[in-house]
Design a protein around this motif. Structure first.
Motif, mmCIF file in Angstrom:
data_model
loop_
_atom_site.group_PDB
_atom_site.id
_atom_site.type_symbol
_atom_site.label_atom_id
_atom_site.label_comp_id
_atom_site.label_asym_id
_atom_site.label_seq_id
_atom_site.Cartn_x
_atom_site.Cartn_y
_atom_site.Cartn_z
ATOM 1 N N THR A 1 72.917 -6.067 39.100
ATOM 2 C CA THR A 1 72.775 -7.447 38.266
ATOM 3 C C THR A 1 72.520 -8.354 39.642
ATOM 4 N N HIS A 2 72.628 -8.136 40.834
ATOM 5 C CA HIS A 2 72.383 -8.914 41.712
ATOM 6 C C HIS A 2 72.141 -8.071 43.085
ATOM 7 N N THR A 3 71.571 -8.833 44.071
ATOM 8 C CA THR A 3 71.369 -7.916 45.190
ATOM 9 C C THR A 3 72.591 -7.686 46.167
ATOM 10 N N SER A 4 73.644 -8.276 45.574
ATOM 11 C CA SER A 4 74.931 -8.349 46.599
ATOM 12 C C SER A 4 75.510 -6.950 47.059
ATOM 13 N N PRO A 5 75.339 -5.858 46.220
ATOM 14 C CA PRO A 5 75.901 -4.690 46.628
ATOM 15 C C PRO A 5 75.265 -4.309 48.061
ATOM 16 N N VAL A 6 73.974 -4.737 48.364
ATOM 17 C CA VAL A 6 73.580 -4.687 49.613
ATOM 18 C C VAL A 6 74.178 -5.150 50.694
ATOM 19 N N GLN A 7 75.104 -6.325 50.606
ATOM 20 C CA GLN A 7 75.858 -6.702 51.657
ATOM 21 C C GLN A 7 76.875 -5.757 52.018
ATOM 22 N N ILE A 8 77.670 -5.254 50.912
ATOM 23 C CA ILE A 8 78.737 -4.320 51.145
ATOM 24 C C ILE A 8 78.267 -3.009 51.646
ATOM 25 N N ARG A 9 76.990 -2.381 51.317
ATOM 26 C CA ARG A 9 76.289 -1.186 51.893
ATOM 27 C C ARG A 9 76.170 -1.562 53.385
ATOM 28 N N THR A 10 75.522 -2.741 53.734
ATOM 29 C CA THR A 10 75.064 -2.996 55.152
ATOM 30 C C THR A 10 76.325 -3.176 55.756
ATOM 31 N N MET A 11 77.546 -3.787 55.518
ATOM 32 C CA MET A 11 78.548 -3.815 56.225
ATOM 33 C C MET A 11 79.301 -2.712 56.427
ATOM 34 N N GLU A 12 79.097 -1.717 55.568
ATOM 35 C CA GLU A 12 79.647 -0.313 55.800
ATOM 36 C C GLU A 12 78.938 0.402 56.952
ATOM 37 N N ARG A 13 77.658 0.211 57.024
ATOM 38 C CA ARG A 13 76.734 0.907 57.876
ATOM 39 C C ARG A 13 76.749 0.215 59.465
ATOM 40 N N MET A 14 76.996 -1.231 59.688
ATOM 41 C CA MET A 14 76.626 -1.996 60.689
ATOM 42 C C MET A 14 77.978 -2.863 60.799
ATOM 43 N N ARG A 15 78.280 -2.762 62.085
ATOM 44 C CA ARG A 15 79.550 -3.682 62.674
ATOM 45 C C ARG A 15 79.162 -5.019 62.805
ATOM 46 N N ASP B 1 76.223 -8.013 29.148
ATOM 47 C CA ASP B 1 75.469 -8.849 30.223
ATOM 48 C C ASP B 1 74.731 -7.752 31.120
ATOM 49 N N THR B 2 75.250 -6.726 31.151
ATOM 50 C CA THR B 2 74.774 -5.616 32.142
ATOM 51 C C THR B 2 74.118 -4.380 31.470
ATOM 52 N N LEU B 3 73.012 -3.912 32.235
ATOM 53 C CA LEU B 3 72.345 -2.600 31.506
ATOM 54 C C LEU B 3 73.017 -1.331 32.275
ATOM 55 N N PHE B 4 73.897 -0.685 31.538
ATOM 56 C CA PHE B 4 74.313 0.544 32.069
ATOM 57 C C PHE B 4 73.559 1.618 31.880
ATOM 58 N N ILE B 5 73.601 2.785 32.783
ATOM 59 C CA ILE B 5 72.998 3.960 32.427
ATOM 60 C C ILE B 5 73.696 4.707 31.314
ATOM 61 N N ALA B 6 73.399 5.392 30.465
ATOM 62 C CA ALA B 6 73.555 6.160 29.324
ATOM 63 C C ALA B 6 74.498 7.315 29.781
ATOM 64 N N GLY B 7 75.477 7.799 29.307
ATOM 65 C CA GLY B 7 76.299 9.216 29.333
ATOM 66 C C GLY B 7 77.121 8.769 30.746
#
Ligand code: ZN
Length: 394
Positions: free
Chosen positions: A212-226, A192-198
């Motif tokens: 595979t989705h834009t959801s990582p930006v949710q976590i990244r934003t919550m780490e940066r902004m209260r 399902d997912t394209l991994f970077i080799a090596g």
């Protein structure tokens, strides 16, 4: 023998090409012989006189008598190729004739400086090869997927959401772990997912992949902004899917996240109901059905009444079955839910204590919505870059 505009009987592209070429060759030939103002005036009247000028004759003999199906092509040639070329050639020849006159006058008066200036002007006119076709640069337009992307983002911006973006190459941690995907969830498989080799030597959470989705930006934003936060996240995502009418290894998503104290499922429903009406028209109805996503609890799929058939499942005077909604009258547009408290645990130290804050998230496929909106039946058309397809949306 002087050129005369022929009557056309054959309106094929090849015949029109020949007729146009003959006409423009005559124009070049005649204009090249013009050296004085009075010769220029004769040329101008012959080609451009409203009554019986060559351009007028072309309109009469070619365009007006063209069969219906050829009218558009002929009209385009007359306007874009012939008239614009005639006017350009006349203008350039007139400039040339004027510089020759200045030169002649200066010579008669024995003014050396004037001679030089006028000669330069005349040489400049002659150095422009007026027999070359001009360069046309068509104006571009926004891609239909980008038009849809911008419309969706602007609906949420008007609600006070800000735009957040993040990297397309992500770590397993942000793409899966921090979003509550269990270690052996099928989405983590190379199927399902394209991994970077090596990356095998690294611990799993540090391995790189195409998000595979834009959801990582949710976590990244919550780490940066209260909290409180309201963000909308557009972006490209990748999955290991072979391209077909409804799949592509690259596509576009827009997600949203709202976190504050006392955010409830009612806020989620109200926000998305408003957004769907803003996107698809005030008459659409919304309907939530229970679903499952690892990062929301409870989760739902949002359906809107089909904006093609209006919810009836049939189209047209003969009640043809409506394909986009498979005759159900409803179209699934997005996934959503209340942020799972387990997700907040990953950013707890930045003010996201799941006992104090709550929030909702949603995500939709931009390409799929563009397909539905424009009534296109194959996703691949969007990515093949064929101008004949794309210019319909300009
Ligand atoms: Zn329908």
């Amino acid at each position: 023998m002087a050129y005369t505009v022929p009557k056309l009987t054959d309106y094929s592209a090849a015949a029109l090409d020949t007729a146009t070429r003959d006409l423009l060759a005559a124009l070049d030939h005649e204009s090249a012989a013009v050296k004085t103002e009075s010769e220029y005036e004769t040329l101008r009247i012959r080609w451009r006189a409203r009554k019986d000028g060559i351009v007028t004759q072309v309109n009469e003999l070619w365009l007006k008598s063209a069969p219906r199906e050829a009218k558009r092509d002929v009209g385009q040639r007359v306007n874009e190729t012939i008239i614009s070329r005639v006017d350009t050639v006349l203008r350039e020849r007139h400039d040339y004739v004027k510089s020759l006159a200045i030169l002649k006058k200066a010579r008669a008066e024995g003014l050396d400086a004037g001679i030089d200036a006028a000669r330069r002007a005349a040489e400049l006119s002659e150095s422009v090869d007026i027999s070359l076709p001009g360069v046309r640069r068509p104006i571009g337009a926004e891609h239909p997927v980008m038009q849809t992307w911008r419309e969706i983002v602007s609906v949420f911006q008007k609600l006070g959401y800000s735009v957040a973006e993040g990297p397309v190459v992500e770590t397993d941690y942000y793409n899966f772990e921090a979003l509550n995907f269990p270690p052996n969830h099928p989405a983590r498989d190379t199927q399902d997912t394209l991994f970077i080799a090596g990356q095998q030597a690294k611990p799993q959470r540090e391995r790189l992949l195409l998000r595979t989705h834009t959801s990582p930006v949710q976590i990244r934003t919550m780490e940066r902004m209260r909290p409180p936060i309201r963000i909308v996240i557009p972006g490209t995502v990748h999955r290991n899917d072979p391209p077909d009418a409804s799949h592509s290894p690259m596509f576009h998503q827009i997600e949203g996240l709202a976190v504050d104290i006392n955010i409830t499922f009612g806020d989620l429903k109200g926000t998305l109901d408003h957004a769907m009406k803003a996107l698809f028209g005030s008459s659409v109805k919304t309907h939530f059905r229970p679903s499952f996503f690892p990062f929301t609890e409870p989760s739902a799929e949002l359906y809107v009444t089909c904006f093609i058939c209006g919810g009836g499942g049939k189209r047209g005077p003969d009640d043809a079955p409506c394909r986009p909604c498979k005759q159900t009258g409803w179209i699934e547009v997005l996934g959503c839910g209340m942020v799972d408290p387990n997700v907040f645990e990953f950013v707890k130290d930045n003010g996201y204590d799941p006992k104090k804050v709550s929030g909702f998230a949603f995500g939709m496929g931009v390409d799929r919505l563009a397909l539905l909106k424009y009534g296109v039946d194959d996703l691949q058309y969007f990515f093949q870059g064929d101008v004949r397809f794309l210019q319909q949306f300009a």
